[in-house]
Scaffold this motif. Structure first.
Motif, PDB file in Angstrom:
ATOM      1  N   VAL A   1       0.739  -1.239   0.102  1.00 59.65           N
ATOM      2  CA  VAL A   1       0.008  -0.062  -0.049  1.00 59.65           C
ATOM      3  C   VAL A   1       0.811   1.359  -0.176  1.00 59.65           C
ATOM      4  O   VAL A   1       1.759   1.294   1.022  1.00 59.65           O
ATOM      5  CB  VAL A   1      -1.010   0.230   1.138  1.00 59.65           C
ATOM      6  CG1 VAL A   1      -1.710   1.274   1.231  1.00 59.65           C
ATOM      7  CG2 VAL A   1      -1.765  -1.287   1.407  1.00 59.65           C
ATOM      8  N   SER A   2       0.434   1.984  -1.281  1.00 54.19           N
ATOM      9  CA  SER A   2       1.345   3.197  -1.039  1.00 54.19           C
ATOM     10  C   SER A   2       0.539   4.449  -0.160  1.00 54.19           C
ATOM     11  O   SER A   2      -0.544   4.769  -0.478  1.00 54.19           O
ATOM     12  CB  SER A   2       1.578   3.741  -2.637  1.00 54.19           C
ATOM     13  OG  SER A   2       2.284   5.007  -2.512  1.00 54.19           O
ATOM     14  N   VAL A   3       1.049   4.902   0.659  1.00 54.85           N
ATOM     15  CA  VAL A   3       0.299   5.832   1.699  1.00 54.85           C
ATOM     16  C   VAL A   3       0.631   7.296   1.330  1.00 54.85           C
ATOM     17  O   VAL A   3      -0.280   8.226   1.237  1.00 54.85           O
ATOM     18  CB  VAL A   3       0.923   5.389   3.106  1.00 54.85           C
ATOM     19  CG1 VAL A   3       0.130   6.338   4.240  1.00 54.85           C
ATOM     20  CG2 VAL A   3       0.551   3.855   3.473  1.00 54.85           C
TER      21      VAL A   3
ATOM     22  N   ARG B   1       3.492   0.671   2.962  1.00 56.83           N
ATOM     23  CA  ARG B   1       3.035  -0.264   3.977  1.00 56.83           C
ATOM     24  C   ARG B   1       2.707  -1.856   3.428  1.00 56.83           C
ATOM     25  O   ARG B   1       2.137  -1.923   2.479  1.00 56.83           O
ATOM     26  CB  ARG B   1       1.651   0.305   4.608  1.00 56.83           C
ATOM     27  CG  ARG B   1       1.776   1.125   5.482  1.00 56.83           C
ATOM     28  CD  ARG B   1       0.518   1.811   6.139  1.00 56.83           C
ATOM     29  NE  ARG B   1      -0.497   1.115   6.281  1.00 56.83           N
ATOM     30  CZ  ARG B   1      -1.767   1.459   6.429  1.00 56.83           C
ATOM     31  NH1 ARG B   1      -1.846   2.860   6.760  1.00 56.83           N
ATOM     32  NH2 ARG B   1      -2.686   0.616   6.671  1.00 56.83           N
TER      33      ARG B   1
ATOM     34  N   TRP C   1       6.022  -1.071   7.863  1.00 57.44           N
ATOM     35  CA  TRP C   1       5.936   0.180   7.459  1.00 57.44           C
ATOM     36  C   TRP C   1       7.616   0.518   6.758  1.00 57.44           C
ATOM     37  O   TRP C   1       8.479   0.512   7.702  1.00 57.44           O
ATOM     38  CB  TRP C   1       5.717   1.438   8.480  1.00 57.44           C
ATOM     39  CG  TRP C   1       4.029   1.276   8.797  1.00 57.44           C
ATOM     40  CD1 TRP C   1       3.279   0.007   8.656  1.00 57.44           C
ATOM     41  CD2 TRP C   1       3.096   2.231   9.297  1.00 57.44           C
ATOM     42  NE1 TRP C   1       2.070   0.289   8.803  1.00 57.44           N
ATOM     43  CE2 TRP C   1       1.902   1.590   9.380  1.00 57.44           C
ATOM     44  CE3 TRP C   1       3.554   3.327   9.801  1.00 57.44           C
ATOM     45  CZ2 TRP C   1       0.804   2.217  10.053  1.00 57.44           C
ATOM     46  CZ3 TRP C   1       2.385   3.915  10.445  1.00 57.44           C
ATOM     47  CH2 TRP C   1       1.065   3.463  10.508  1.00 57.44           C
TER      48      TRP C   1
END
Length: 350
Positions: free
Chosen positions: A165-167, A181, A193
């Motif tokens: 997951v690109s935050v 993440r 993370w």
């Protein structure tokens, strides 16, 4: 431009009522053509703006691409870095160097505090120096240490067990960083993370997070220098006298027990049978890996009576122990305690 177009439309709407009454619908070719031109202009600008937006989205790297860039950068860039591993209110400082010199892949990782603990890699030979052990060399393409080997390996394999997951972006070590993440698909393991350097793709910070979002341990880089050439410190490894390579037996011992359950994605990577020094007790073990995390299961015979399970945790590493049916079973790994218990409970004997 949209506001200008809207003003034109309002101007037509605000024309005197008498004039509107004198004009039958569609009776003015001039007015109809102007309206068509305006509407076509709006459609064309909307389409152009959407095309620009789609192009910008296409240029934004995905989380997988960020992870692939991390792997590439670790394997191909020349860098000199320092980082601190923080867990259980303790900090361990390391220095980590990597370089490519005339086709030779060189790597050095050193613990800076306490007794000597150093790892050296020249191509696919890794030598370990520890003040408590005789130095030795093994065949491997990466150093086993605080930085997970998976970060420089097959990133796509991790997707079997983790969602990427690109935050968003932040600032680490004074450098722009992208936060990625790694979330467990089955909630049977911890999450990671990772803050990656936007300029180079290298790791700047890593945190292990439990299922409640609490921090278990982290790696914080304190220095990073990227150079065009490999450092002289690494180049000296090419002429250094390193320990001889261990001859590892290819014979796999036959065990009379098995692990019946593991989280999805874990594969058997090692089977051992050893005798503990001093007490001459035989211990058998299986090691499993999901690409990022190692889980080891140790089994030995005991004359002790069954006792309640015990769990000890240091940072993200769990040690679970139980005695049953005349055997002591220990599970060690960076996994939740209930996952370790399920693994220990699944051990069955022939």
């Amino acid at each position: 431009m949209k506001s200008k177009t809207l003003s034109i439309l309002l101007a037509f709407t605000a024309m005197p009522v008498l004039s509107q009454q004198n004009v039958e619908p569609n009776s003015s070719p001039e007015l109809s053509s102007e309206k068509v031109i305006i509407e076509n202009s709006i459609d064309e600008k909307t389409t152009a703006q959407q095309a620009v937006t789609d192009e910008k989205i296409a240029k934004v790297p995905t989380a997988l691409q960020w992870m692939q860039r991390l792997s590439y950068s670790i394997r191909n860039l020349n860098f000199d870095s320092s980082f601190v591993v923080v867990k259980n209110n303790r900090a361990e400082p390391y220095r980590w160097l990597h370089g490519i010199d005339e086709g030779n892949d060189l790597e050095l990782m050193t613990l800076l505090n306490g007794p000597r603990k150093e790892s050296v890699r020249v191509n696919d030979n890794v030598s370990y120096f520890n003040s408590n052990l005789h130095p030795y060399t093994v065949k491997a393409d990466a150093i086993s240490g605080p930085i997970p080997v998976a970060f420089s390996g097959d990133i796509e394999k991790l997707q079997q067990s983790y969602d990427f997951v690109s935050v968003g972006k932040s600032r680490i070590l004074g450098r722009p960083a992208q936060l990625i993440r790694l979330e467990s698909r089955d909630k049977q393991r911890f999450g990671y993370w990772l803050w990656l350097d936007v300029q180079s793709g290298l790791l700047l910070k890593a945190a292990l997070i439990d299922r409640n979002g609490d921090l278990l341990e982290q790696i914080q880089f304190t220095h990073l220098t990227i150079t065009e050439k490999s450092s002289e410190t690494l180049n000296q490894l090419l002429v250094a006298e390193l320990p001889s390579t261990l001859i590892v037996s290819q014979q796999v011992p036959e065990l009379h027990w098995q692990v019946s359950w593991l989280p999805s994605g874990f594969e058997l990577v090692n089977t051992k049978r050893n005798r503990l020094a001093g007490i001459n007790q035989q211990v058998e073990s299986l090691m499993f890996n999901d690409g990022l995390v190692d889980i080891s299961v140790y089994v030995s015979q005991t004359s002790e009576a069954n006792r309640p399970m015990t769990v000890n945790q240091a940072g993200a590493t769990v040690l679970l122990s139980q005695l049953r049916d005349g055997y002591e079973i220990n599970v060690v790994g960076q996994i939740p305690a209930d996952t370790a218990k399920a693994i220990a409970d699944s051990v069955s004997f022939n």
